[in-house]
Every structure is written in structure tokens, then in C-alpha cells.
Design a protein around this motif. Structure first.
Motif, PDB file in Angstrom:
ATOM      1  N   PHE A 155       4.275   1.124   1.933  1.00  0.00           N
ATOM      2  CA  PHE A 155       4.305   0.068   2.942  1.00  0.00           C
ATOM      3  C   PHE A 155       3.872  -1.368   2.597  1.00  0.00           C
ATOM      4  O   PHE A 155       3.089  -1.516   1.822  1.00  0.00           O
ATOM      5  CB  PHE A 155       3.339   0.446   3.829  1.00  0.00           C
ATOM      6  N   PRO A 179       0.166 -10.718  15.070  1.00  0.00           N
ATOM      7  CA  PRO A 179      -0.312  -9.487  15.710  1.00  0.00           C
ATOM      8  C   PRO A 179      -1.133  -8.792  15.049  1.00  0.00           C
ATOM      9  O   PRO A 179      -1.113  -8.729  13.673  1.00  0.00           O
ATOM     10  CB  PRO A 179       0.896  -8.623  16.214  1.00  0.00           C
ATOM     11  N   ASN A 180      -1.790  -7.622  15.417  1.00  0.00           N
ATOM     12  CA  ASN A 180      -2.686  -6.655  14.764  1.00  0.00           C
ATOM     13  C   ASN A 180      -1.739  -6.193  13.540  1.00  0.00           C
ATOM     14  O   ASN A 180      -0.485  -5.767  14.085  1.00  0.00           O
ATOM     15  CB  ASN A 180      -3.099  -5.630  15.507  1.00  0.00           C
ATOM     16  N   GLY A 181      -2.209  -5.667  12.510  1.00  0.00           N
ATOM     17  CA  GLY A 181      -1.348  -5.465  11.252  1.00  0.00           C
ATOM     18  C   GLY A 181      -0.544  -5.939  10.727  1.00  0.00           C
ATOM     19  O   GLY A 181       0.267  -5.419  10.039  1.00  0.00           O
ATOM     20  N   ALA A 182      -0.534  -7.614  11.133  1.00  0.00           N
ATOM     21  CA  ALA A 182       0.558  -8.364  10.567  1.00  0.00           C
ATOM     22  C   ALA A 182       0.427  -8.642   8.976  1.00  0.00           C
ATOM     23  O   ALA A 182       1.388  -8.945   8.344  1.00  0.00           O
ATOM     24  CB  ALA A 182       0.338  -9.791  11.369  1.00  0.00           C
ATOM     25  N   GLY A 183      -0.824  -8.415   8.650  1.00  0.00           N
ATOM     26  CA  GLY A 183      -1.050  -8.571   7.004  1.00  0.00           C
ATOM     27  C   GLY A 183      -2.323 -10.278   6.869  1.00  0.00           C
ATOM     28  O   GLY A 183      -2.314 -10.403   5.595  1.00  0.00           O
ATOM     29  N   LYS A 184      -2.586 -10.653   7.853  1.00  0.00           N
ATOM     30  CA  LYS A 184      -3.474 -11.472   7.824  1.00  0.00           C
ATOM     31  C   LYS A 184      -4.652 -11.344   6.934  1.00  0.00           C
ATOM     32  O   LYS A 184      -4.798 -12.044   5.843  1.00  0.00           O
ATOM     33  CB  LYS A 184      -3.966 -12.003   9.397  1.00  0.00           C
ATOM     34  N   SER A 185      -5.457 -10.236   7.275  1.00  0.00           N
ATOM     35  CA  SER A 185      -6.557 -10.027   6.355  1.00  0.00           C
ATOM     36  C   SER A 185      -6.300  -9.807   5.076  1.00  0.00           C
ATOM     37  O   SER A 185      -6.839 -10.152   4.096  1.00  0.00           O
ATOM     38  CB  SER A 185      -7.448  -8.597   6.987  1.00  0.00           C
ATOM     39  N   THR A 186      -5.052  -8.901   4.824  1.00  0.00           N
ATOM     40  CA  THR A 186      -4.652  -8.598   3.504  1.00  0.00           C
ATOM     41  C   THR A 186      -4.599  -9.735   2.516  1.00  0.00           C
ATOM     42  O   THR A 186      -4.783  -9.934   1.563  1.00  0.00           O
ATOM     43  CB  THR A 186      -3.409  -7.764   3.609  1.00  0.00           C
ATOM     44  N   GLU A 190     -11.100 -13.642  11.264  1.00  0.00           N
ATOM     45  CA  GLU A 190     -11.320 -13.434  12.742  1.00  0.00           C
ATOM     46  C   GLU A 190     -12.832 -13.557  12.682  1.00  0.00           C
ATOM     47  O   GLU A 190     -13.561 -12.889  13.238  1.00  0.00           O
ATOM     48  CB  GLU A 190     -11.070 -12.036  13.078  1.00  0.00           C
ATOM     49  N   GLN A 221     -14.953 -10.352   9.663  1.00  0.00           N
ATOM     50  CA  GLN A 221     -15.297  -9.975  11.051  1.00  0.00           C
ATOM     51  C   GLN A 221     -16.768  -9.118  11.150  1.00  0.00           C
ATOM     52  O   GLN A 221     -17.289  -9.112  12.067  1.00  0.00           O
ATOM     53  CB  GLN A 221     -14.304  -8.873  11.536  1.00  0.00           C
ATOM     54  N   HIS A 239      -6.873 -14.526  16.814  1.00  0.00           N
ATOM     55  CA  HIS A 239      -5.906 -14.177  18.011  1.00  0.00           C
ATOM     56  C   HIS A 239      -6.104 -15.073  19.066  1.00  0.00           C
ATOM     57  O   HIS A 239      -5.239 -14.985  20.182  1.00  0.00           O
ATOM     58  CB  HIS A 239      -6.258 -12.752  18.402  1.00  0.00           C
ATOM     59  N   ALA A 273       2.481  -4.661   3.112  1.00  0.00           N
ATOM     60  CA  ALA A 273       1.465  -5.299   4.029  1.00  0.00           C
ATOM     61  C   ALA A 273       1.705  -6.835   4.273  1.00  0.00           C
ATOM     62  O   ALA A 273       1.586  -7.453   5.155  1.00  0.00           O
ATOM     63  CB  ALA A 273       0.170  -5.046   3.930  1.00  0.00           C
ATOM     64  N   PHE A 291       0.813  -1.297   0.025  1.00  0.00           N
ATOM     65  CA  PHE A 291       0.066  -0.004   0.084  1.00  0.00           C
ATOM     66  C   PHE A 291       0.898   1.344  -0.151  1.00  0.00           C
ATOM     67  O   PHE A 291       1.453   1.433   0.951  1.00  0.00           O
ATOM     68  CB  PHE A 291      -0.866   0.184   1.134  1.00  0.00           C
TER      69      PHE A 291
HETATM   70  N1  LIG Z   1      -6.559  -0.331   2.050  1.00  0.00           N
HETATM   71  C1  LIG Z   1      -5.306  -0.231   2.748  1.00  0.00           C
HETATM   72  N2  LIG Z   1      -4.549   0.864   2.442  1.00  0.00           N
HETATM   73  C2  LIG Z   1      -3.340   1.145   3.538  1.00  0.00           C
HETATM   74  N3  LIG Z   1      -3.117   0.420   4.306  1.00  0.00           N
HETATM   75  C3  LIG Z   1      -3.877  -0.736   4.561  1.00  0.00           C
HETATM   76  C4  LIG Z   1      -4.852  -1.401   3.647  1.00  0.00           C
HETATM   77  N4  LIG Z   1      -5.373  -2.388   4.149  1.00  0.00           N
HETATM   78  C5  LIG Z   1      -4.466  -2.734   5.093  1.00  0.00           C
HETATM   79  N5  LIG Z   1      -3.592  -1.924   5.362  1.00  0.00           N
HETATM   80  C6  LIG Z   1      -2.369  -1.927   6.284  1.00  0.00           C
HETATM   81  O1  LIG Z   1      -1.728  -3.060   6.048  1.00  0.00           O
HETATM   82  C7  LIG Z   1      -1.420  -3.540   7.271  1.00  0.00           C
HETATM   83  C8  LIG Z   1      -1.763  -5.070   7.408  1.00  0.00           C
HETATM   84  O2  LIG Z   1      -3.452  -4.911   7.856  1.00  0.00           O
HETATM   85  P1  LIG Z   1      -4.142  -6.337   8.003  1.00  0.00           P
HETATM   86  O3  LIG Z   1      -5.547  -5.785   8.104  1.00  0.00           O
HETATM   87  O4  LIG Z   1      -3.787  -7.270   6.806  1.00  0.00           O
HETATM   88  O5  LIG Z   1      -3.496  -6.796   9.287  1.00  0.00           O
HETATM   89  P2  LIG Z   1      -4.394  -8.061  10.201  1.00  0.00           P
HETATM   90  O6  LIG Z   1      -2.947  -8.978  10.529  1.00  0.00           O
HETATM   91  O7  LIG Z   1      -5.468  -8.531   9.407  1.00  0.00           O
HETATM   92  O8  LIG Z   1      -4.529  -7.347  11.487  1.00  0.00           O
HETATM   93  P3  LIG Z   1      -5.774  -7.386  12.425  1.00  0.00           P
HETATM   94  O9  LIG Z   1      -5.523  -8.653  13.284  1.00  0.00           O
HETATM   95  O10 LIG Z   1      -5.637  -6.311  13.268  1.00  0.00           O
HETATM   96  O11 LIG Z   1      -6.832  -7.711  11.758  1.00  0.00           O
HETATM   97  C9  LIG Z   1      -1.796  -2.777   8.468  1.00  0.00           C
HETATM   98  O12 LIG Z   1      -0.669  -2.020   8.668  1.00  0.00           O
HETATM   99  C10 LIG Z   1      -2.840  -1.959   7.718  1.00  0.00           C
HETATM  100  O13 LIG Z   1      -2.885  -0.570   8.015  1.00  0.00           O
END
Ligand SMILES: Nc1ncnc2c1ncn2[C@@H]1O[C@H](COP(=O)(O)OP(=O)(O)OP(=O)(O)O)[C@@H](O)[C@H]1O
Length: 306
Positions: A17, A38-45, A161, A84, A193, A19, A14
């Protein structure tokens, strides 16, 4: 086809950054594959890319043998996805929601009633079919949302999640359903989590800062990730003693778990030294997944700072 999900250096950036950073995973049919981090690890992405909702920036993947970049629509017709934010309509009843999704997934009319009844039974909502979704509590909504996501009997179910914000009992019920689905041959990829849920996965992938740090069975990870001897220590004012313990030459790590300390010794021969220093009775323990997870993220931080 040995693997129903296979990725090669799958990456998503992104702006500047990253992800998800060159993710390589392989998932077999019928596996419950847990994504932990952890939060923000990139799982959802990562999950959103695998479902064809989000375009990868680089790398490739095949889902059920279909190419993620070129055959996205075919993939979408064979998978179920639940995030979620359950995509339910609060102002419709249980039945109306299921009917709506049966239509979206183009389930033939003559099969619809059977499928809907199956989903009602699976979610434990028999007798509540005519209730408005707005009146259901979190756990029921969650199971109904799963029913809506899998009404077309997808080969792979992606769950992002799914159990956040519901009671422990509902979480357990939900995971029982997931295990039942996997038993029938469905492949499940789930982010969580919760360590008790991770324990119930066949394989776990630890991801942190977009990178895959480890992947294996929960048992293997617990037995083989941590080098040294882990002990539990009950001492008064444990929290305040952490930094002094961490300074000891034979202590590799020290973390708090409730009121107890988990101390990682570089060798079990230092049990006596730790006993003398702390005044407590160290008890050797098998690492938990949480210990494994902490050790992996700490190792990653150390490598980054080096
Ligand atoms: N559309 C976007 N634009 C910019 N940054 C993004 C976007 N989507 C996700 N991110 C960033 O990418 C990183 C990974 O996000 P992601 O949601 O994949 O993490 P996660 O492991 O699923 O976290 P959580 O457990 O909190 O859901 C985060 O820092 C998030 O802010």
C-alpha cells in the motif's frame, strides 16, 4: 536558502500500500502551510517522514538545508512536533511538564525560567502553573502541548491535527498563536480538517490517496480550481433532488451544504434553465475551500476510474 522544506518524490509504502506517493512540496520560511485531505490521505505519514520519525521508502527531502536521510538528528534539533495525541504527563503540573521538555531539549539552565515563563504566557496559563495537567480542559492542554513542542524555539513547527477534539473558541485561540509564531519567522506545517483553519494558512496543499492534488494560496485555489459557474440553490427536499439535478446535461456537479445545494453549471448561461427545472432561485457564489476540495477529489476519482 529559498525553501526550508523541499521534497522530491517523497514516498512511503506499507507493504503493497502506497500511503504517500511521490510528494513534491516546497515551503518558504515564515509560511503557514496547511495540509488538507480526507482521512487516510497520507498527511500524518508525510509529516512523520519530514520530522525524521518515519523512514521514507523512496525519494528525498531537505529540511532547513539538511538532508532528511543523512542528517536526521540535526533536523530533529531544529524542529518542533506536536501530534493529535498531546505528549503531556497528566500527573505532572503545567510547570513540571514544561521543565521536563526544557530538559529534553537541553535548554541551558540559566535560560530555562525565561523560556518556561514565555510558554506559560503564550498558552494563557499564567496563574495556573501549579495545576495538574489532568485538571486542564482540552484547549488548555493543547496550548500547553504546543508550548512544550516549541520551548526550544524551533525554526519549523510540524502540527498534526493539533486542534482535533477541542472547542471552536480554543481552535481559534490556537490559530492566533500559530499566526503569531509565523509572524516572528517560524515556519508552520499544519494538518487540519477544518476549512476555517485552512483559510488562515498562507498556502494549502490538498492531498488525497497519497497524492498531492493542488497547492496554492486559499484565494488562488478558490478562484482557479473549479471550471464552470457555481451557484447556491435553496429548494425543498434538496437531498432527494441531487441525482435528478446531476443528470442535467449542463450540471457538472451537485453537493449538499447544510440545507443548501451547490450546483456547478458548465456555464452561467444555464442559470435560467436551472431556475426553470428546480423552481428555486440559483445564486452565483464564489467557491469555498470545501467546494474546491470536493471538486479535486471527484476529479481524482474520475481519473482513477477512467
Ligand atoms: N504503520 C502503518 N502500517 C500500515 N499502514 C499504515 C501505517 N501508518 C499509516 N498507514 C496507512 O496509511 C494511510 C495514510 O495514513 P495517514 O495517517 O498518513 O493518513 P492521514 O491523512 O493523516 O489521515 P487522518 O486525517 O485520518 O489522520 C492510511 O490508509 C493508513 O491506514
Amino acid at each position: 536558502m529559498e525553501y526550508v522544506v523541499e521534497t522530491q518524490d517523497l514516498t512511503r509504502v506499507f507493504g503493497s500500500f502506497t500511503a504517500v506517493d511521490r510528494l513534491n512540496i516546497k515551503i518558504k520560511a515564515g509560511e503557514i502551510y496547511g495540509f488538507l485531505g480526507p482521512n487516510g490521505a497520507g498527511k500524518s505519514t508525510a509529516i512523520r517522514m519530514l520530522c525524521g520519525i518515519l523512514q521514507p521508502s523512496a525519494g528525498s527531502a531537505t529540511i532547513l538545508g539538511y538532508d532528511l536521510l543523512r542528517e536526521t538528528e540535526k533536523i530533529k534539533s531544529h524542529i518542533g512536533y506536536m501530534s493529535q495525541k498531546f505528549s503531556l504527563y497528566d500527573d505532572l503540573t503545567v510547570l513540571e511538564n514544561l521543565n521536563f521538555y526544557a530538559g529534553i531539549y537541553r535548554i541551558p539552565r540559566k535560560e530555562r525560567q525565561t523560556r518556561i515563563q514565555e510558554m506559560v504566557a503564550m498558552a494563557g496559563l499564567t496563574g495556573r502553573e501549579k495545576e495538574l495537567v489532568a485538571h486542564l480542559s482540552g484547549g488548555w492542554k493543547q496550548r500547553l502541548a504546543l508550548g512544550c513542542a516549541i520551548i526550544a524555539r524551533p525554526a519549523i513547527v510540524f502540527l498534526d491535527e493539533p486542534t482535533s477534539g477541542v472547542s471552536p473558541t480554543s481552535r481559534r485561540m490556537f490559530f492566533n498563536i500559530i499566526q503569531g509564531l509565523a509572524h516572528q519567522g517560524a515556519t508552520i506545517m499544519v494538518t487540519t480538517h477544518f476549512m476555517d483553519e485552512a483559510e488562515r494558512c498562507h498556502k494549502i496543499a490538498f492531498i488525497s490517496a497519497g497524492k498531492l492534488l493542488a497547492v496554492d494560496t486559499p484565494d488562488y485555489l478558490k478562484k482557479n480550481t473549479i471550471e464552470g459557474s457555481l451557484v447556491e440553490l435553496a429548494i425543498p427536499q434538496a437531498m432527494e433532488k441531487i441525482s435528478a439535478l446531476e443528470k442535467l446535461p449542463y450540471v457538472k456537479d451537485c453537493t449538499i451544504h447544510g440545507s443548501l445545494l451547490h450546483v456547478l453549471l458548465d456555464h452561467e448561461r444555464h442559470l435560467g434553465d436551472l431556475r426553470d427545472f428546480s423552481g428555486g432561485e440559483p445564486r452565483p457564489i464564489v467557491p469555498s475551500l470545501e467546494d474546491v476540495f470536493m471538486a479535486l477529489t471527484k476529479r481524482q476519482r474520475g481519473e482513477r476510474d477512467a
